[in-house]
Design an enzyme around this catalytic site. Structure first.
Site, short mmCIF file in Angstrom:
data_model
loop_
_atom_site.label_atom_id
_atom_site.label_comp_id
_atom_site.label_asym_id
_atom_site.label_seq_id
_atom_site.Cartn_x
_atom_site.Cartn_y
_atom_site.Cartn_z
N ASP A 93 0.65 -1.30 0.08
CA ASP A 93 -0.21 0.19 0.05
C ASP A 93 0.81 1.10 0.13
O ASP A 93 1.59 1.04 0.83
CB ASP A 93 -0.78 0.39 1.52
CG ASP A 93 -1.41 1.28 1.59
OD1 ASP A 93 -1.51 2.20 0.91
OD2 ASP A 93 -2.72 1.53 2.84
N HIS B 177 -4.63 4.26 6.12
CA HIS B 177 -2.81 3.61 5.25
C HIS B 177 -1.61 3.75 6.42
O HIS B 177 -1.44 5.26 7.01
CB HIS B 177 -3.19 4.87 4.40
CG HIS B 177 -4.53 4.26 3.03
ND1 HIS B 177 -4.27 3.12 2.21
CD2 HIS B 177 -6.09 4.59 3.55
CE1 HIS B 177 -5.83 3.00 2.35
NE2 HIS B 177 -6.37 4.26 2.69
#
Lengths: 585, 585
Positions: B227, B398
């Protein structure tokens, strides 16, 4: 014609005022009791929005205007180039308007001047750089010879009409030569900050004249109007000088690489600092982008940018130098699609191609709403092999909370109106003023069009509300695009349109030709011939049905539109604009 | 039909794998020499963009798909509802596809599943909450009974085809039950993080299984895909738990006031924390907004949200309680125009009106591009007398740079592909991997459609490029709006259109009726009758001119279009779409 602080025409007078006035001032004097005289303040824009700053101050038979800006269109204003204020009130009171006083040379403070002056030709006052930038605009619009301009220097005062006296006070902002205005009126003293920050080490000129603000505060200020843009941000803005140090670091690390710096064209101090770093590190300077070339040219002519002899070169000569000897200063820091930087990033610039090893600096911060376009440009630059620095090479030009507190404390106004900002920012600014001791009754969040009346004794009140209809500029058209046109554009943009054309004989009620159907922006037609065939059947049926009942063609058109609309909604869940035309043959 | 980690059909097998595999693992073993076997990785989306995550892993006759997301339309995609991936490659290799493994239940990872499954019906694997949310979608699309779903628990492994074995590893994200996937292939072990963060104190379940990642790293990982969303951000993301403390503070200060919290519907942990604070401070909970109701219902059924008995009340019962006894949890934290919060702010919500004294919390951060709409909602709420908290009541889902470094260091991959992010983010993520010791040759920034082949011995290479045409969904239409339709919508949105209709006799070449001109979105017509009269003259002249030369009607239409275009450009500097129709009568 520019007049350099000499007596003006038409009853206005500019005088180098501070030394003279000093003798008349009694710094510690406070009005006893409070005056009952009423001043009117009418913002025609600049509140509940970013941009289009323009405020009316009215006392009896005199009106002055502070700033005359434009706004850039919102996302919903499809196809619009810019938005200018509704000045109906000024037109209706034309005989009262004594002049326009400008705080600084940004588009949101001077951008509608050329439109307003067409209707209301009055003298314009501003500092030298501001007037220089105004003159560029007036020249473009063919208004230069018809407009009286006055260069004002910090400390200068001008009398406007019988009742107003405006003093220019040195300030700091992201453009040189910004001013705070002290407006003396029979109702009391008003301070309007324009856009400002507190910069103790500005690039051009001196720090904001805090001492003068303190003097005015001691003298007694009725009303403060102050910049709310950064009222939500804690602490202090950094000095512009910080950016220069960052440039030096970047230039030092970038030996052998071509440098490209994008920033606001109007930020001449920023440009000066790029030039300074270029001088230190022996780079030639290329200026790219129409507005950057315009502003840099004006700023150099007026001495606001100092460039060593021979340093500025035309882009055509770039190839004579090595990459490490070049810095390109360009527009496009907001990712504007047609700007120099965007065109370079998209490989559609005719003279400059991004190459691997280039170092691009975005000396800016995306204005809310521009984040995505800026990001697109950054991505494209990276993909072409450039490195991109997009943080820490910028400081804001608007005061943060601690600077606002400083100015509020010096000015010590009896009343306060937060200006320049969205509602959320004005609200925070109001809270800040109340934290410093003002009561809620002495602070006023206004909306554009509010007719606000204030007297020292009686306080403030909204006494009327102007219905403002900001004017949309689209191409050459000023005001010919209104809500109906925008609504149509909106609808067309979502589901496109269908036009249905049929020729009929009015007397027989028979179809002579058609129906023909043309669609745009609705569905890809080659894939949907069946849909079009079915559509024609729907049209025929609607015509037959309504022709039977009634030969009123407008009703027949409505029947066609309604039946097609239902048909498409059931088939596609879309709602295109449907335009039926019936021709009488 | 849901299978709970029991042997699947069609050659797939789910096994509670970790305990068994443990006996076979040799933690310190490193492959000697390196395998020459090649694995293919083909991203069909999710790179150079936010959203539409879907990646093909292919080994000989087996293909598996990791995630199956949608993207929300860009500003330029006028009228489009959502964008789904081009799966032509999968259709052409339909017989190879063994299953879809999902990392978590966000739209950008599961949103195109219902479209893809129509073409390629294969089993779907995911954790319980993920499968629960998938089932809502399948039900809406009438696909529930035709789709085989498998609930996976962290530690479970499933064999897919002959060559793939996928292990689910516990992870953290802004939705509960997120997973990292460890994919065993003949070419080597691949770790795909999906979206993740490192949360040592998550709300639901346990922290990310760092130990397992370390084990895999010691075992030897060929490739990491991770990610990149926050690869530009320094430091660590805060724990979700921090937001709960903030809620407690806010609730404690807000005695007697009605509370309204807007957040992402999918963030069930956030909702749980609002519920927790509501329980502590004796407030009833009202849930508003379609997607919020859906997700909360599913999450409560599956036990991911625990709500005390009698706490959840329908909005209709709100009036039975005092303001201080209510908290409304709603959608609209991104300012979406039709969301519950936006409708309340605009006073167009049928059941809830914002009132003075309300305290609204935006527990979110604007996604780039949404800043302006969010700001509009905040301004409206303030204007209606509410207070609004729009900072500090949110943490990101995130990983920031330090978390990325942690995972890279544990997994120690030989090769690395940054995923999930715009180019700038992937680029920063690549730099981070290189800072940790990987050579540039071992890191690969891919674009959607790249056919990437990797072997331990031979390294990685892009061997082919699929031409992808992401599919636009508009209403019921899937893929019937393409670039031509979008270009037309774009053009229509800028300057509107004019249709010109004329009836002619083909044999005589004479005009029988018309020309009629209808315009929409161009100029406000009542003000411009002169313009329309002049336009008709232009049309007549164009027809006469071209009729003389040639009776080819398509050329006559072109002549009308060209002459009108030049006429309007000269008059207005606008360029409307011009649609001439000539009817033969």
């Amino acid at each position: 014609m520019v007049r350099e602080a000499v007596p003006g025409t038409e009853g206005q007078e500019t005088v180098p005022a501070r030394p003279k006035r000093k003798r008349n001032r009694k710094p510690s004097q406070k009005r006893a009791g409070g005056s009952g005289k009423k001043i009117r303040v009418i913002p025609l824009g600049g509140l509940e929005q970013i941009g289009m700053n323009i405020t009316v101050f009215e006392y009896e038979e005199d009106i002055i205007l502070v700033d005359c800006g434009l706004a850039f269109p919102g996302d919903e204003m499809l196809g619009i180039d810019l938005v200018i204020p509704d000045i109906t009130y000024l037109k209706n009171n034309r005989h009262k308007v004594r002049g326009i006083v400008l705080t600084h040379g940004h588009e949101d403070h001077i951008g509608s001047l050329a439109y307003v002056l067409r209707d209301i030709n009055v003298p314009v006052y501003g500092t030298r750089l501001t007037i220089g930038l105004v003159e560029n605009k007036l020249r473009e619009h063919g208004l230069l010879n018809d407009t009286i301009r006055h260069n004002m220097t910090a400390g200068d005062t001008v009398n406007l009409g019988k009742h107003f006296k405006v003093e220019y006070i040195r300030s700091n902002h992201s453009i040189a030569d910004a001013a705070i205005l002290a407006i003396t009126t029979p109702a009391g003293l008003i301070v309007h900050t324009g856009d400002f920050k507190v910069d103790y080490t500005p690039i051009y000129g001196q720090p904001i004249d805090l001492a003068r603000l303190g003097e005015l505060g001691r003298q007694g200020v009725l009303l403060l109007l102050a910049d709310s843009t950064n009222a939500e941000r804690k602490g202090f803005t950094m000095s512009e000088k910080i950016v220069g140090r960052k440039f030096d670091d970047i230039f030092a690390d970038a030996q052998g690489r071509r440098l490209l710096v994008a920033t606001f064209a109007s930020n001449v101090d920023r440009v000066q600092q790029i030039v300074n770093s270029a001088a230190k590190f022996n780079r030639k300077v290329i200026v790219e982008g129409r507005s950057m070339v315009n502003v840099v040219t004006t700023a150099m002519e007026l001495g606001y940018i100092k460039m060593p002899e021979g340093m500025l070169i035309p882009v055509e000569e770039m190839n004579r130098y090595k990459d490490g000897q070049i810095v390109i200063i360009s527009t496009g820091s907001q990712g504007e699609p047609m700007s120099a930087l965007s065109r370079m990033a998209a490989a559609s610039h005719r003279k400059i191609a991004i190459q691997s090893g280039d170092l691009v600096i975005l000396s800016s911060k995306p204005i809310p709403g521009n984040e995505k376009t800026v990001s697109r440009v950054i991505n494209e630059l990276f993909k072409k092999g450039a490195d991109v620095i997009y943080e820490d090479a910028h400081v804001s030009g608007h005061a943060h909370q601690e600077e606002l507190k400083l100015v509020h404390t010096l000015v010590k106004p009896q009343y306060f109106i937060p200006v320049h900002g969205e509602y959320r920012m004005m609200k925070k600014h109001q809270e800040l003023a109340m934290d410093l001791g003002l009561s809620q009754d002495n602070t006023f969040i206004l909306a554009p069009g509010d007719v606000f009346e204030l007297s020292e004794a009686g306080g403030g009140k909204i006494v009327d509300k102007l219905e403002l209809e900001p004017v949309l500029v689209d191409g050459l058209g000023v005001g010919d695009v209104g809500n109906i046109v925008l609504r149509d554009r909106q609808k067309l943009s979502q589901d496109g349109l269908l036009m249905v054309v049929v020729s009929m004989n009015r007397s027989t009620g028979k179809i002579v030709a058609g129906p023909d159907i043309v669609s745009r922006g609705f569905v890809y037609v080659r894939e949907s011939n069946t849909l079009m065939d079915e559509s024609k059947a729907v049209v025929r049926k609607a015509l037959e049905k309504s022709a039977k009942k009634n030969a009123d063609w407008s009703k027949m058109k409505t029947a066609v539109r309604d039946d097609l609309r239902d048909f498409y909604w059931a088939k596609t869940k879309r709602n295109p604009m449907i335009l039926p035309v019936i021709m009488d043959v």
